[in-house]
Motif scaffolding. Structure first.
Motif, PDB file in Angstrom:
ATOM      1  N   GLY A   1       0.782  -1.237   0.000  1.00 26.66           N
ATOM      2  CA  GLY A   1       0.000   0.000   0.000  1.00 26.66           C
ATOM      3  C   GLY A   1       0.810   1.283   0.000  1.00 26.66           C
ATOM      4  O   GLY A   1       0.249   2.360   0.194  1.00 26.66           O
ATOM      5  N   ARG A   2       2.123   1.195  -0.212  1.00 32.01           N
ATOM      6  CA  ARG A   2       2.943   2.418  -0.249  1.00 32.01           C
ATOM      7  C   ARG A   2       3.031   2.916  -1.682  1.00 32.01           C
ATOM      8  O   ARG A   2       3.693   2.272  -2.511  1.00 32.01           O
ATOM      9  N   THR A   3       2.358   4.054  -1.950  1.00 32.26           N
ATOM     10  CA  THR A   3       2.393   4.625  -3.298  1.00 32.26           C
ATOM     11  C   THR A   3       2.789   6.091  -3.201  1.00 32.26           C
ATOM     12  O   THR A   3       2.665   6.717  -2.146  1.00 32.26           O
ATOM     13  N   LEU A   4       3.234   6.631  -4.334  1.00 24.86           N
ATOM     14  CA  LEU A   4       3.738   8.007  -4.335  1.00 24.86           C
ATOM     15  C   LEU A   4       3.094   8.760  -5.484  1.00 24.86           C
ATOM     16  O   LEU A   4       3.171   8.336  -6.642  1.00 24.86           O
ATOM     17  N   TYR A   5       2.436   9.876  -5.168  1.00 27.38           N
ATOM     18  CA  TYR A   5       1.793  10.681  -6.197  1.00 27.38           C
ATOM     19  C   TYR A   5       2.129  12.151  -5.947  1.00 27.38           C
ATOM     20  O   TYR A   5       1.946  12.649  -4.847  1.00 27.38           O
ATOM     21  N   MET A   6       2.634  12.809  -6.987  1.00 25.30           N
ATOM     22  CA  MET A   6       3.085  14.203  -6.881  1.00 25.30           C
ATOM     23  C   MET A   6       4.048  14.374  -5.697  1.00 25.30           C
ATOM     24  O   MET A   6       3.962  15.351  -4.955  1.00 25.30           O
ATOM     25  N   GLY A   7       4.881  13.370  -5.542  1.00 19.90           N
ATOM     26  CA  GLY A   7       5.902  13.432  -4.502  1.00 19.90           C
ATOM     27  C   GLY A   7       5.392  13.175  -3.100  1.00 19.90           C
ATOM     28  O   GLY A   7       6.148  13.243  -2.139  1.00 19.90           O
TER      29      GLY A   7
ATOM     30  N   VAL B   1      16.493  18.825  -4.687  1.00 21.41           N
ATOM     31  CA  VAL B   1      15.833  17.548  -4.966  1.00 21.41           C
ATOM     32  C   VAL B   1      14.782  17.756  -6.061  1.00 21.41           C
ATOM     33  O   VAL B   1      14.004  18.710  -6.003  1.00 21.41           O
ATOM     34  N   GLY B   2      14.767  16.854  -7.055  1.00 24.53           N
ATOM     35  CA  GLY B   2      13.820  16.988  -8.162  1.00 24.53           C
ATOM     36  C   GLY B   2      12.582  16.126  -7.966  1.00 24.53           C
ATOM     37  O   GLY B   2      12.494  15.327  -7.030  1.00 24.53           O
ATOM     38  N   LEU B   3      11.611  16.322  -8.867  1.00 29.85           N
ATOM     39  CA  LEU B   3      10.398  15.499  -8.858  1.00 29.85           C
ATOM     40  C   LEU B   3      10.054  15.088 -10.284  1.00 29.85           C
ATOM     41  O   LEU B   3      10.018  15.922 -11.186  1.00 29.85           O
ATOM     42  N   LEU B   4       9.817  13.791 -10.438  1.00 32.77           N
ATOM     43  CA  LEU B   4       9.332  13.306 -11.723  1.00 32.77           C
ATOM     44  C   LEU B   4       7.911  12.802 -11.488  1.00 32.77           C
ATOM     45  O   LEU B   4       7.698  11.814 -10.790  1.00 32.77           O
ATOM     46  N   ALA B   5       6.951  13.535 -12.039  1.00 28.57           N
ATOM     47  CA  ALA B   5       5.549  13.315 -11.664  1.00 28.57           C
ATOM     48  C   ALA B   5       4.912  12.179 -12.461  1.00 28.57           C
ATOM     49  O   ALA B   5       5.423  11.722 -13.483  1.00 28.57           O
ATOM     50  N   TYR B   6       3.759  11.758 -11.968  1.00 34.33           N
ATOM     51  CA  TYR B   6       3.125  10.536 -12.451  1.00 34.33           C
ATOM     52  C   TYR B   6       2.780  10.560 -13.939  1.00 34.33           C
ATOM     53  O   TYR B   6       2.851   9.534 -14.611  1.00 34.33           O
TER      54      TYR B   6
ATOM     55  N   VAL C   1      10.567  10.033  -7.652  1.00 34.09           N
ATOM     56  CA  VAL C   1       9.794   9.579  -8.814  1.00 34.09           C
ATOM     57  C   VAL C   1       8.481   8.958  -8.355  1.00 34.09           C
ATOM     58  O   VAL C   1       8.476   8.024  -7.541  1.00 34.09           O
ATOM     59  N   ASP C   2       7.377   9.453  -8.878  1.00 34.30           N
ATOM     60  CA  ASP C   2       6.053   8.907  -8.558  1.00 34.30           C
ATOM     61  C   ASP C   2       5.897   7.477  -9.084  1.00 34.30           C
ATOM     62  O   ASP C   2       6.406   7.152 -10.159  1.00 34.30           O
ATOM     63  N   ALA C   3       5.156   6.664  -8.356  1.00 35.49           N
ATOM     64  CA  ALA C   3       4.763   5.339  -8.847  1.00 35.49           C
ATOM     65  C   ALA C   3       3.595   4.853  -8.005  1.00 35.49           C
ATOM     66  O   ALA C   3       3.539   5.128  -6.793  1.00 35.49           O
ATOM     67  N   VAL C   4       2.668   4.159  -8.654  1.00 38.44           N
ATOM     68  CA  VAL C   4       1.475   3.680  -7.958  1.00 38.44           C
ATOM     69  C   VAL C   4       1.338   2.161  -8.067  1.00 38.44           C
ATOM     70  O   VAL C   4       0.839   1.500  -7.168  1.00 38.44           O
ATOM     71  N   THR C   5       1.807   1.603  -9.190  1.00 37.24           N
ATOM     72  CA  THR C   5       1.636   0.164  -9.423  1.00 37.24           C
ATOM     73  C   THR C   5       2.998  -0.508  -9.690  1.00 37.24           C
ATOM     74  O   THR C   5       3.982   0.172  -9.970  1.00 37.24           O
TER      75      THR C   5
END
Ligand code: ADP
Length: 418
Positions: A120-126, A165-170, A197-201
């Protein structure tokens, strides 16, 4: 060795090693940084450190030591594994360790991806989620060592780092690995060496994995490793002999110190068909139960793969803790289980199944094991293991609520003929 990983704690290292072995890499988990060279057939090496909650300078020093050893083993890529809830404080240790590894590898960039969809650990918009809650509302905000009070991983990490620190969005991740590669290169050109880096799956993690095939350093939870074995396979570098453990027929024993719900059912199931010795904490503390007695009992029942257990119901645990103190009871049981494993190994034990995370740690330490070869999974999250104690020892280390009700029987059968 192709892939060298540095994990900031023991169970995290096991989890990563299991993921890499399932991905088809011949994987060994090392307990601390070894001094000797790794076996020639090891494709992925995971060095388990205990650097999550120590001082940051010490964490950096130990991580660089592990890196130097992994570099000497010829690794092409390195992975810094931390917890998927990003356990750290505003001082570190994730940021300082990641920057030190980047410097030591002279690497321009590394992803930061604490994502583990299976838990259940997911990352969205950082922002890091634990199931349907932001990290800072998941209970982790009350963690005794590293309260996670900010779900914005980019902002939290930036408090720990020297550089931006950068962000690579979903939306970029969804466009595929080429888009991810291009966006990462752009971040690198802007001087942001660590990019959240965002990731959900799991599919997202594979996309990212493919995009970072040529990155010297990768950082993340064990999920970020999902896509990495395929990169080595695509280059024809994997032997395909992953997970081949030596068979270990012969004297076997089960030690259970776990009191969790699944373990209680597993102990009852195993005790119905095998000799079982219950060790009461009060007897241990009073000296009426000793390791010597337990060894003698096990030797009498060798042929039937006996079990020694302290597993008890919550009310019994609470009661004994009230009388003797929580730590005193835990110490006594862990010392007992460790000593018992060591003495049984000296008497010819070839297969050992341990129930309980802390109990497993005590057994691994008492046996002085420096490396564990990872085999096939017995049940999700619990692989068969082989250690070298002058001869092969088949092992399964099961924490808390893992495994089906017949786990102990199944594990012993699998270790006999992996
Ligand atoms: P789990 O993975 O289920 O959490 P652990 O081995 O990590 O299992 O933790 C169980 C803890 O409970 C250990 O510290 C162990 O020493 C302790 N323990 C085991 N049996 C008893 C008991 N009968 N009473 C009190 N504490 C116990």
């Amino acid at each position: 060795m192709l892939l060298g990983a540095i994990a900031d704690d023991f169970t995290g290292a096991s989890d990563l090693a299991n993921t890499l072995a399932k991905g088809g890499m011949a994987t060994i988990q090392f307990v601390g940084t070894p001094t000797d060279a790794a076996p020639a057939d090891c494709e992925a090496g995971v060095v388990a450190l205990k650097t999550r909650s120590i001082g940051k300078d010490d964490a950096v020093r130990q991580s660089l030591e592990a890196l130097a050893w992994l570099k000497a083993q010829g690794c092409r890529q390195f992975l810094f594994k931390y917890c998927s809830t990003f356990d750290s404080t505003p001082e570190g240790n994730i940021g300082p360790v990641a920057e030190a590894l980047l410097d030591a590898l002279d690497a321009p960039i590394a992803v930061v991806c604490p994502v583990f969809p299976a838990t259940g650990r997911t990352l969205y918009m950082g922002h890091l989620f634990v199931k349907d809650r932001l990290l800072s509302e998941s209970g982790m905000e009350n963690h005794p060592l590293n309260p996670m009070t900010d779900p914005d991983i980019r902002r939290w990490l930036r408090r720990q780092t020297k550089g931006d620190v950068g962000l690579l969005a979903y939306d970029v991740v969804r466009r595929g690995s080429e888009a991810v590669s291009a966006a990462l290169a752009e971040e690198g050109r802007s001087g942001r060496r660590l990019v959240v880096v965002d990731a959900v799956t799991d599919e997202d993690l594979r996309t990212i994995g493919k995009a970072i095939a040529d990155h010297r350093l990768v950082t993340g939870g064990s999920g970020i490793a999902l896509g990495l074995p395929d990169n080595f396979r695509a280059q024809g570098l994997l032997s395909g002999r992953a997970a081949a453990l030596p068979p270990t027929p012969g004297p076997a024993c089960v030690l259970s110190g776990s009191c969790s719900t699944a373990s209680r059912a597993q102990v009852a199931d195993y005790a119905a068909n095998h000799p079982a010795l219950l060790v009461e904490p009060a007897d241990l503390l009073a000296g009426s139960m000793t390791t010597e007695r337990a060894v003698a009992w096990v030797e009498e029942h060798w042929a039937d793969a006996p079990m020694v257990y302290s597993t008890a119901d919550p009310h019994q645990v609470a009661e004994v803790q009230k009388v003797f103190g929580r730590e005193r009871v835990a110490d006594a049981i862990e010392r007992f289980m460790g000593d018992l494993a060591r003495q049984l190994a000296a008497k010819g034990l070839t297969r050992l199944v341990v129930g309980g995370g802390e109990t497993s740690g005590a057994v691994v330490t008492a046996l002085g094991l420096s490396s564990l070869r990872i085999g096939r999974e017995i049940d999700p999250g619990v692989p068969a293991l082989a250690a070298d104690i002058g001869r092969p020892l088949g092992l399964a280390l099961k924490s808390g609520n893992f495994g089906t009700v017949d786990f102990y029987d199944k594990a012993l059968r699998m270790l006999e003929q992996p």
